[in-house]
Design a protein around this motif. Structure first.
Motif, short mmCIF file in Angstrom:
data_model
loop_
_atom_site.label_atom_id
_atom_site.label_comp_id
_atom_site.label_asym_id
_atom_site.label_seq_id
_atom_site.Cartn_x
_atom_site.Cartn_y
_atom_site.Cartn_z
N GLY A 1 -8.22 53.00 -3.93
CA GLY A 1 -6.96 52.23 -3.85
C GLY A 1 -7.44 50.86 -3.90
O GLY A 1 -8.48 50.47 -4.18
N ARG A 2 -6.25 50.05 -3.42
CA ARG A 2 -6.57 48.53 -3.71
C ARG A 2 -7.52 48.10 -2.32
O ARG A 2 -8.35 47.16 -2.16
CB ARG A 2 -5.14 47.92 -3.52
CG ARG A 2 -5.59 46.32 -3.37
CD ARG A 2 -4.16 45.44 -3.40
NE ARG A 2 -4.35 44.09 -3.31
CZ ARG A 2 -3.85 43.19 -3.56
NH1 ARG A 2 -2.54 43.51 -4.24
NH2 ARG A 2 -4.05 41.67 -3.55
N TYR A 3 -7.14 48.91 -1.20
CA TYR A 3 -7.68 48.35 0.02
C TYR A 3 -8.67 49.53 0.42
O TYR A 3 -9.81 49.21 1.13
CB TYR A 3 -6.68 48.41 1.14
CG TYR A 3 -5.63 47.42 0.84
CD1 TYR A 3 -5.76 45.95 0.64
CD2 TYR A 3 -4.42 47.86 0.41
CE1 TYR A 3 -4.80 45.27 0.36
CE2 TYR A 3 -3.34 47.05 0.29
CZ TYR A 3 -3.35 45.82 -0.03
OH TYR A 3 -2.39 45.02 -0.10
N ARG B 1 -12.34 48.23 1.39
CA ARG B 1 -12.60 47.29 0.34
C ARG B 1 -12.47 45.93 0.89
O ARG B 1 -11.64 45.78 1.82
CB ARG B 1 -11.96 47.62 -0.81
CG ARG B 1 -12.25 48.84 -1.46
CD ARG B 1 -11.53 49.16 -2.70
NE ARG B 1 -12.19 48.87 -3.89
CZ ARG B 1 -11.56 48.89 -5.18
NH1 ARG B 1 -10.38 49.42 -5.23
NH2 ARG B 1 -12.18 48.34 -6.20
N PRO C 1 -10.16 43.34 0.09
CA PRO C 1 -8.95 42.78 0.37
C PRO C 1 -8.22 43.53 1.63
O PRO C 1 -7.23 43.02 1.80
CB PRO C 1 -8.29 43.50 -0.80
CG PRO C 1 -9.24 43.68 -1.89
CD PRO C 1 -10.60 44.05 -1.13
N GLN D 1 0.74 47.86 4.54
CA GLN D 1 0.18 48.02 3.17
C GLN D 1 -0.99 49.04 3.15
O GLN D 1 -1.08 49.68 2.11
CB GLN D 1 -0.25 46.72 2.82
CG GLN D 1 0.74 45.55 2.79
CD GLN D 1 0.55 44.25 2.63
OE1 GLN D 1 -0.37 43.84 3.53
NE2 GLN D 1 0.71 43.47 1.50
N ASP E 1 -1.43 52.36 0.86
CA ASP E 1 -2.38 52.51 -0.33
C ASP E 1 -3.14 53.93 0.09
O ASP E 1 -3.52 54.62 -0.73
CB ASP E 1 -3.28 51.47 -0.08
CG ASP E 1 -4.33 51.60 -1.07
OD1 ASP E 1 -4.13 51.54 -2.41
OD2 ASP E 1 -5.78 51.15 -0.69
N SER F 1 -3.46 57.26 -2.17
CA SER F 1 -4.72 57.86 -2.47
C SER F 1 -4.98 59.24 -2.27
O SER F 1 -5.51 60.32 -2.80
CB SER F 1 -6.04 57.12 -1.81
OG SER F 1 -6.14 55.70 -2.34
#
Length: 154
Positions: free
Chosen positions: A54-56, A118, A120, A128, A132, A136
């Motif tokens: 995922g993004r985070y 990660r 971010p 958020q 995320d 996932s």
């Protein structure tokens, strides 16, 4: 030596409230039995588990060994990614809290997870990161934001 006086009424009321609070949140607890701590457990998940990025958070997941009663989690935040200890601690705290909140909505079978932070994640809030992680884990949107349906109805 003096004997300890009996507990006052206010102390017993406080103890009753505390135990009631623990029972009410037991579904959302994160006990030691729900944690992965050994290097071998992490390496087994990295080698054989499914991976979703995922993004985070990067989520690794695999079936838990026989005899495990509930979903378990391990968290990592690499020094290479997060140079300062307070950054690593914040990232791990956010990931643990997301798992604690989402754990009751993860369907059977019992699984082990490793969450890898990660960079971010430091700029993100709990909502958020929780959304995320829910994506996932492929949970529905209601699991990502508990109470969203009641807020939309207002």
């Amino acid at each position: 030596m003096s004997a300890r006086p009996e507990a006052s009424a206010s102390e017993s009321v406080a103890a009753a409230r505390s135990s009631a609070r623990r029972r009410a949140f037991s579904a959302f607890s994160f006990p030691k039995e729900a944690r992965l701590a050994r290097r071998a457990q992490f390496e087994a998940l990295y080698a054989s588990g499914a991976k979703r990025a995922g993004r985070y958070v990067v989520v690794y997941g695999a079936g838990a060994p026989e005899g495990v009663s509930g979903h378990r989690l391990g968290v990592t935040a690499a020094k290479r990614t997060f140079h300062d200890a307070h950054e690593r601690n914040r990232a791990k705290r956010l990931m643990r809290e997301c798992f604690r909140l989402l754990r009751p909505s993860i369907p059977p079978p019992v699984r082990d997870f490793v969450f890898v932070a990660r960079r971010p994640i430091l700029g993100a809030g709990l909502a958020q990161v929780r959304a995320d992680v829910a994506r996932s884990l492929r949970l529905g949107p209601q699991a990502a934001v508990p109470g969203a349906a009641t807020e939309a109805a207002r």
